[in-house]
Structures are given as C-alpha cells and as structure tokens.
Write a protein that holds these residues in place. Structure first.
Motif, short mmCIF file in Angstrom:
data_model
loop_
_atom_site.label_atom_id
_atom_site.label_comp_id
_atom_site.label_asym_id
_atom_site.label_seq_id
_atom_site.Cartn_x
_atom_site.Cartn_y
_atom_site.Cartn_z
N GLN A 1 -3.33 1.56 5.01
CA GLN A 1 -1.31 1.97 5.48
C GLN A 1 -1.67 3.05 6.60
OE1 GLN A 1 -0.63 4.88 4.14
NE2 GLN A 1 -2.52 5.51 3.08
N ASP A 2 -0.45 4.21 6.19
CA ASP A 2 -0.47 5.00 6.82
C ASP A 2 -1.87 5.85 7.93
OD1 ASP A 2 2.22 4.55 7.80
OD2 ASP A 2 2.76 6.05 6.65
N ALA A 3 -2.77 6.17 6.63
CA ALA A 3 -3.67 7.00 7.47
C ALA A 3 -4.63 5.94 8.30
CB ALA A 3 -5.04 7.20 6.72
N ASN B 1 0.83 -1.19 -0.51
CA ASN B 1 0.42 -0.27 -0.20
C ASN B 1 1.24 1.35 -0.16
OD1 ASN B 1 -3.10 -0.89 -0.37
ND2 ASN B 1 -2.57 -1.62 2.55
N HIS B 2 2.25 0.86 0.46
CA HIS B 2 3.12 2.28 0.47
C HIS B 2 4.10 2.15 0.41
CE1 HIS B 2 4.38 6.23 2.43
NE2 HIS B 2 4.28 5.81 3.32
N ALA B 3 5.35 2.43 -0.08
CA ALA B 3 6.48 2.27 -0.78
C ALA B 3 7.51 2.64 1.04
CB ALA B 3 6.85 3.00 -1.93
N GLU B 4 7.02 3.41 1.65
CA GLU B 4 8.48 3.66 2.59
C GLU B 4 9.14 2.55 2.63
OE1 GLU B 4 7.00 6.95 5.15
OE2 GLU B 4 9.15 7.81 5.26
N MET B 5 9.57 2.68 3.55
CA MET B 5 10.34 1.37 4.00
C MET B 5 10.25 0.83 5.11
SD MET B 5 13.28 0.94 1.94
CE MET B 5 12.29 1.26 0.88
N ASP B 6 9.77 1.64 6.02
CA ASP B 6 9.06 0.89 7.43
C ASP B 6 8.10 -0.34 7.40
OD1 ASP B 6 7.83 3.38 6.29
OD2 ASP B 6 6.49 3.24 8.54
N HIS B 7 7.33 -0.26 5.56
CA HIS B 7 6.09 -1.23 5.26
C HIS B 7 7.12 -2.22 3.95
CE1 HIS B 7 3.78 1.07 8.03
NE2 HIS B 7 4.38 2.47 7.10
N SER B 8 8.34 -1.06 3.11
CA SER B 8 8.00 -2.49 2.04
C SER B 8 9.85 -2.85 2.12
CB SER B 8 8.56 -1.27 1.18
OG SER B 8 9.32 -0.29 1.23
N ASP C 1 -1.27 1.46 9.17
CA ASP C 1 -0.11 0.57 9.29
C ASP C 1 0.57 0.54 10.93
OD1 ASP C 1 -0.47 -0.67 6.86
OD2 ASP C 1 0.86 0.14 6.17
N HIS C 2 0.55 1.40 11.25
CA HIS C 2 0.41 2.12 12.71
C HIS C 2 -0.24 2.14 13.85
CE1 HIS C 2 4.47 2.73 11.43
NE2 HIS C 2 4.04 3.17 10.49
N GLY C 3 0.17 1.25 15.09
CA GLY C 3 -1.39 1.17 16.29
C GLY C 3 -2.40 0.45 16.32
N LEU D 1 -1.58 10.92 0.73
CA LEU D 1 -1.51 11.05 1.76
C LEU D 1 -0.86 9.46 2.25
CD1 LEU D 1 -5.56 11.43 1.69
CD2 LEU D 1 -3.52 13.02 2.89
N HIS D 2 0.03 9.76 2.76
CA HIS D 2 0.94 10.93 2.64
C HIS D 2 1.94 10.98 2.25
CE1 HIS D 2 4.70 9.61 5.05
NE2 HIS D 2 4.07 8.68 5.20
N TRP D 3 2.61 10.72 1.22
CA TRP D 3 3.04 10.09 0.05
C TRP D 3 2.61 9.80 -1.64
CZ3 TRP D 3 8.17 6.93 0.73
CH2 TRP D 3 8.65 7.31 1.50
FE1 FEO Z 1 4.66 6.41 5.68
FE2 FEO Z 1 4.78 4.63 8.31
O1 FEO Z 1 5.47 5.10 6.98
#
Ligand code: FEO
Length: 395
Positions: free
Chosen positions: A164-166, A80-87, A225-227, A145-147
């Motif tokens: 994802q992050d939302a 869903n999102h390419a930032e490294m904490d997920h991909s 993806d968090h919390g 939202l947010h990339w």
């Molecule tokens: Fe935008 Fe949780 O990374």
C-alpha cells in the motif's frame, strides 16, 4: 477496444492502475512530478483485485482490467488502505462484481463503512490467510503506517508484497519498476514522500522493518500503491527507509521565512552567513518560493531550523503560520531552532514563532527581532544566531 492495457509485473500479477500526470497538490503536499495510483489484479485462481484507484480514473482502471479478464468476474477485493485515492471505487466495484469478499483490517472495515455508509468489508487480522486456488494471500496490519487502518498483503509462495502506501513515492511515469528510473530521482521522491507522509510514524516504520523477517515476510517484489515497483530483490527502498526513520541530526540548518518589505529577508540572509561560517549547511527557503512540503523534505536529517516572520496585524505572517502548522504535524525530532523577524509596531510574531518551535519539541535559542529595518549590528546578531544554532546541534 481500449488503449489502456494491464501490465504484467510478475506471473499472474497485473498492474491495473492509473497515472495522474496533473496532480500537484496531494492533501497539502506539492507533487511536482504527479503520481500513480497502483491497483493490481491477481489471475491464475480466484480473480482478485488489490486496491482501486482515485475516482476520476475509474474507466482507465476498468479498461486495464478488461484487457486481462472481465471485471465482473472479480471474486475477491482487498482494501489495504481506506484513503480515497485507493478506496474511492470500492462501492462501484462491489456493485459491478458482487465479489465473494472485500477484505480489510478491522479499522479499515470501520472506516469504509463510515465513509461509504455501507457495511461491505470482511475483517482480516495479521496472519490470516486466504487461498485463491493457486495463490495464497496473507495479511499483516501496519497500524499508523500511515493510517490506523493500514495493512499489507503478502503472497508468501511468490514473495510478493503489496505494501500500500509504504515504500511508495509520487512519481508519474510509464516506468513500472524502480530499476528503470534514475536513482537520484527515486531517492529524492521517496525522501519527500517519507517526510510528508510517514515521518510522524518513523518509530513504527523502524519497528515494522525489524519485525518483517520474524513474520516470514521477505519480499523479492514490492508493489506499493504509488510510484514504481521494486523487483528481483531490489531492497534499496527498505535500506533508505531505515535511514529515513533513524536520522542523525546533521549540521544542515533549514531557514524558512517570509518577508513584507525585505527586512526579514535580510535577517535570513545574515543568519545563513552565520550558519555557513560555523560549518553548518544553510538551506535558505523563502516561503514565497518554497512549498511547505519542500521545507518538510529539507528537515529530514536537519539539525537546525530557523524560522523568520514579520508581524502582520499582531500575528505571524500567514505563510509562516502555514508552514509551522504543517511541519508540526510531521513531528520532526531533535531540532535546534531559533526565531527571528522584523516588525513595525507590535512585534508579536517572533514570540509566536518561538512558542510554536517550543511546542514542536525543538531546543530553542534566544531569538532576534528588530523594529523596522535591521542595521549592521542587528545583522551581526542574526549571523550570531545562525552560529549559535549550529553550535548547539548535538553531536
Ligand atoms: Fe494514504 Fe495513497 O493514500
């Protein structure tokens, strides 16, 4: 047999993420309460993994998956999102599972290809569906939202949104659901998350929230993806996001400053007295004690922003520069602002702070600066500056 198990959060949907108890810096954001990286496994059809976790937590994620199914049997992966904490683990998972497809948005596929130097994602666009045999995935792009690559995945039949992050927050814990966490904690951490991650795109957040019903997205379970997750139609986070995205400037005035020999500190305290005397709510934030991301959080819903800096080597103080740079990127709007500070010989910092505040789009009040130490007259000017900021807040 590993102690790390999957947690079933809905029929056929398993949390297979990781808890990061130690993280305190998330790309410049102070995560005082750690975080979770939430990945999800969908069973009951083609075995599907939604997102992965940060690289150091690979074994934890794989162990949780293995408590339900053989990780090698994963057939579909959604990024869903390419930032490294997920991909970060996508290449490893592709190598391990040889999935039939890794789905990502167009921008996501591009980001993954450029980051990992390999073209392994299949592009999906808003409205595309994938039948898993028992469950059907729908994808909706949520650009910025947010990339630019961000998208969400929805199970329409089950009304489950992988957001994802939302709707997330940085909060480590064993509580997988928001209804297991005190509301004040949820609200504080979601506010901080919004301020530091999503605020630059607040108009897009509002636009998306308005648009979701017309897309047929009416989630009863939101899995960020968090919390913690939001179950049984718990939509508090959606309501809070509406409020966060459309703030009304209040009479709260954030006073962020640093000091070399105590003069700018005295000026900040005098300014706070003036803010309070005018009916405002000062939030005094010495930058030796307050993190830039906490300043950002306090700016949510604030009407005023006062920034104090000594002059050091003809420039503003490093901590003040740090804070202003960070806050500028988060694009707070509607602030009435003022600069103040003391200096020994040059005095350039106050003008530089004022320029930065103007550059941020603030309405800027005439500053107060003093050579060496403020006397009672200068402190009165600082108090008057605090009053002026409150009086010029619209509304
Ligand atoms: Fe935008 Fe949780 O990374």
């Amino acid at each position: 047999m590993s102690v790390f198990k999957a947690v079933e959060v809905f029929k056929d949907i398993w949390w297979v993420g990781a808890v990061d108890w130690a993280i305190r810096d998330f790309h410049g954001y102070a995560t005082h309460r750690g975080t979770t990286y939430n990945a999800f496994l969908i069973t009951g059809g083609k075995l599907t993994l939604i997102d992965t976790v940060k690289a150091p937590f690979k074994e934890e994620m794989l162990s949780r998956i293995a408590s339900v199914a053989d990780p090698k049997d994963i057939d579909i992966i959604v990024s869903n999102h390419a930032e490294m904490d997920h991909s970060a683990l996508l290449p490893d998972m592709v190598e391990l599972c040889r999935p039939a497809a890794v789905y990502a948005s167009k921008m996501g596929a591009r980001a993954l290809a450029e980051h990992f130097h390999g073209d392994f994602a299949t592009v999906v666009k808003s409205g595309d569906r994938v039948d898993l045999g028992g469950h059907t995935l729908s994808f909706f792009e949520t650009r910025m939202l947010h990339w630019p690559d961000s998208m969400v995945t929805y199970l329409a039949g089950e009304q489950v949104l992988f957001s994802q992050d939302a709707f997330g927050m940085h909060l480590a814990g064993y509580e997988r659901f928001a209804d297991q966490v005190p509301e004040h904690l949820l609200k504080q951490e979601s506010l901080k998350y919004f301020a530091n991650i999503l605020n630059p795109y607040a108009p897009q957040v509002k636009g998306l929230l308005d648009k979701l019903p017309s897309l047929g997205v009416a989630p009863k379970l939101i899995l960020p993806d968090h919390g913690p997750a939001w179950r049984d139609g718990d939509d508090r986070i959606v309501q809070w996001y509406r409020d966060f995205a459309t703030p009304t400037p209040s009479r709260k005035v954030v006073i962020a400053f640093d000091t070399m020999w105590g003069s700018t500190d005295k000026m900040a305290r005098a300014a706070a007295e003036g803010v309070s005397a005018a009916g405002g709510e000062p939030r005094v934030m010495p930058l030796k004690a307050c993190h830039r991301s906490d300043v950002a959080t306090e700016l949510m819903g604030a009407g005023g922003f006062m920034v104090g800096s000594p002059t050091l080597n003809n420039h503003l103080y490093p901590t003040v520069a740090d804070c202003l740079t960070y806050v500028k990127g988060l694009r707070f709007t509607g602030l009435t602002a003022a600069a103040f500070g003391s200096y020994g010989w040059g005095g350039e910092a106050v003008k530089q702070v004022g320029d930065a505040l103007t550059d941020m789009g603030c309405t800027v009040v005439e500053p107060v600066s003093v050579r060496f130490a403020p006397d009672q007259d200068v402190l009165s000017q600082c108090a008057a500056l605090g009053r002026a900021v409150v009086e010029r807040i619209p509304g």
